[in-house]
Write a protein that holds these residues in place. Structure first.
Motif, PDB file in Angstrom:
ATOM      1  N   HIS A   1      -0.198  14.177  -8.124  1.00  9.38           N
ATOM      2  CA  HIS A   1      -0.013  12.543  -8.059  1.00  9.38           C
ATOM      3  C   HIS A   1      -1.250  11.933  -7.730  1.00  9.38           C
ATOM      4  O   HIS A   1      -2.350  12.727  -7.711  1.00  9.38           O
ATOM      5  CB  HIS A   1       0.807  12.537  -6.557  1.00  9.38           C
ATOM      6  N   VAL A   2      -1.239  10.856  -7.550  1.00 10.72           N
ATOM      7  CA  VAL A   2      -2.628   9.783  -7.263  1.00 10.72           C
ATOM      8  C   VAL A   2      -2.934   9.942  -5.940  1.00 10.72           C
ATOM      9  O   VAL A   2      -1.977   9.890  -4.876  1.00 10.72           O
ATOM     10  CB  VAL A   2      -2.028   8.102  -7.508  1.00 10.72           C
ATOM     11  N   PRO A   3      -4.173  10.614  -5.611  1.00 13.62           N
ATOM     12  CA  PRO A   3      -4.614  11.089  -4.324  1.00 13.62           C
ATOM     13  C   PRO A   3      -4.834   9.643  -3.576  1.00 13.62           C
ATOM     14  O   PRO A   3      -4.891   8.641  -3.947  1.00 13.62           O
ATOM     15  CB  PRO A   3      -5.770  11.661  -4.706  1.00 13.62           C
ATOM     16  N   LYS A   4      -4.699  10.056  -2.031  1.00 14.21           N
ATOM     17  CA  LYS A   4      -4.810   8.998  -1.238  1.00 14.21           C
ATOM     18  C   LYS A   4      -5.878   9.446  -0.423  1.00 14.21           C
ATOM     19  O   LYS A   4      -6.062  10.328  -0.160  1.00 14.21           O
ATOM     20  CB  LYS A   4      -3.534   8.546  -0.559  1.00 14.21           C
ATOM     21  N   ARG A   5      -6.581   8.398   0.217  1.00 17.01           N
ATOM     22  CA  ARG A   5      -7.551   8.531   1.370  1.00 17.01           C
ATOM     23  C   ARG A   5      -7.043   9.524   2.288  1.00 17.01           C
ATOM     24  O   ARG A   5      -5.968   9.285   3.013  1.00 17.01           O
ATOM     25  CB  ARG A   5      -8.124   7.252   1.949  1.00 17.01           C
ATOM     26  N   GLY A   6      -7.843  10.656   2.636  1.00 16.04           N
ATOM     27  CA  GLY A   6      -7.650  11.574   3.628  1.00 16.04           C
ATOM     28  C   GLY A   6      -6.993  12.964   2.952  1.00 16.04           C
ATOM     29  O   GLY A   6      -7.099  13.688   3.633  1.00 16.04           O
TER      30      GLY A   6
ATOM     31  N   HIS B   1     -14.361  22.399  -1.128  1.00  8.18           N
ATOM     32  CA  HIS B   1     -13.459  21.543  -0.216  1.00  8.18           C
ATOM     33  C   HIS B   1     -13.506  20.169  -0.668  1.00  8.18           C
ATOM     34  O   HIS B   1     -14.445  19.330  -0.223  1.00  8.18           O
ATOM     35  CB  HIS B   1     -13.329  21.856   1.120  1.00  8.18           C
ATOM     36  N   PHE B   2     -12.473  19.397  -1.458  1.00 10.62           N
ATOM     37  CA  PHE B   2     -12.538  18.099  -1.825  1.00 10.62           C
ATOM     38  C   PHE B   2     -11.767  17.267  -0.761  1.00 10.62           C
ATOM     39  O   PHE B   2     -10.465  17.406  -0.628  1.00 10.62           O
ATOM     40  CB  PHE B   2     -12.235  17.615  -3.251  1.00 10.62           C
ATOM     41  N   VAL B   3     -12.326  16.175  -0.064  1.00 15.33           N
ATOM     42  CA  VAL B   3     -11.741  15.203   0.639  1.00 15.33           C
ATOM     43  C   VAL B   3     -11.740  14.054   0.036  1.00 15.33           C
ATOM     44  O   VAL B   3     -12.873  13.382  -0.175  1.00 15.33           O
ATOM     45  CB  VAL B   3     -12.239  15.288   2.047  1.00 15.33           C
TER      46      VAL B   3
END
Length: 296
Positions: free
Chosen positions: A251-256, A265-267
């Motif tokens: 899905h389209v990633p959201k902040r956090g 590790h990608f944030v």
């Protein structure tokens, strides 16, 4: 005896506002919002207004029907400060998120006791004996139903740039900033994350993590971190790390939100226009979860 050559009275200055001129052009008035927007398009076609003005006016019209809940950052994605947290942990949060303002809570996250400005932390350099509580600014609370027009008026009147959004049960639903409101009128506002491409795409941070642009090529990420980052789908190919991470999340990633891939590790730090602009990247710790929300 009258003057045979009376002086010509000075021409009256046209004091009509820009909106008044537009209103006169579209007289008689349209019957609906959509009719008004179509009329603005006609005004642009007739060179009464420019394209930029037409877009801005259309956004102003649509904003009249929007509320705080339409533009807020949901509570689960809010970066918040625990008043009981050690100073070092607080500083790491400020550095890694690069926000200028933080809601501060005590005990439960719904118990917000104030707003901390990152710049106020500089006062601790001169007066280490200061307590963090002494640096807090009062928090402003608004209901989810607060109209954006009214909210913008309040932001301008009380000089606050951030408000906590409360739902009908009095619980914290999210936060909204003056930038969130203004972007509904003028479009995306460039901020501290919007670094020109020529200035680079991978930056080291003070806490030994890295800020990586979502437009960075997958190949460059692999080279920079000396690892292999690839999709779990053997048939899929992605040019950018942002596209790859979005595919892996599904899905389209959201902040956090965060994801582990290729030993990294990608944030998600920042998104715009449905795409990730910046990630925070670190080496995977053995006990890190595979993916989820960094705020959980």
């Amino acid at each position: 005896m009258s003057d045979p050559h009376p002086a010509r009275p000075p021409e009256k200055e046209d004091k009509r506002s820009f909106l008044q001129k537009v209103a006169e052009f579209i007289h008689p008035g349209p019957d609906s919002t959509e009719d008004l927007i179509e009329t603005l398009a006609d005004a642009e076609d007739n060179d009464v207004i420019g394209a930029d003005s037409r877009v801005m006016l259309e956004r102003v019209i649509r904003m009249a029907d929007m509320t705080a809940s339409d533009v807020m950052v949901a509570t689960r994605r809010m970066d918040m400060v625990n008043i009981e947290a050690p100073l070092e942990e607080l500083l790491n949060l400020v550095i890694s998120t690069a926000h200028s303002r933080f809601p501060v809570y005590q005990g439960a996250r719904d118990n917000i006791i104030g707003i901390l400005l990152a710049k106020d932390l500089l006062k601790l350099q001169r007066a280490p004996e200061l307590n963090i509580r002494a640096l807090l600014r009062p928090a402003v609370f608004v209901p989810e139903s607060k109209g954006l027009n009214d909210l913008l008026r309040e932001f301008r009147g009380n000089r606050n740039h951030l408000a906590i959004v409360i739902d009908e049960f009095g619980r914290v639903a999210g936060l909204v900033t003056i930038e969130d409101v203004l972007e509904q009128i003028v479009g995306e506002i460039e901020d501290e994350f919007d670094i020109p491409e020529d200035d680079g795409d991978i930056f080291g941070l003070a806490d030994r993590t890295y800020r990586v642009s979502g437009d960075t090529s997958v190949e460059r990420v692999c080279e920079a971190f000396d690892t292999l980052v690839q999709s779990s789908d053997a048939d899929a190919h992605f040019d950018t790390i942002g596209g790859l991470i979005a595919h892996e999340m599904g899905h389209v990633p959201k902040r956090g939100e965060h994801l582990q891939l290729g030993g990294l590790h990608f944030v998600v730090l920042h998104t715009k226009g449905g795409a990730v602009r910046w990630f925070k990247v670190s080496r995977v710790a053995d006990d890190s979860p595979a993916f989820g929300s960094a705020s959980e």
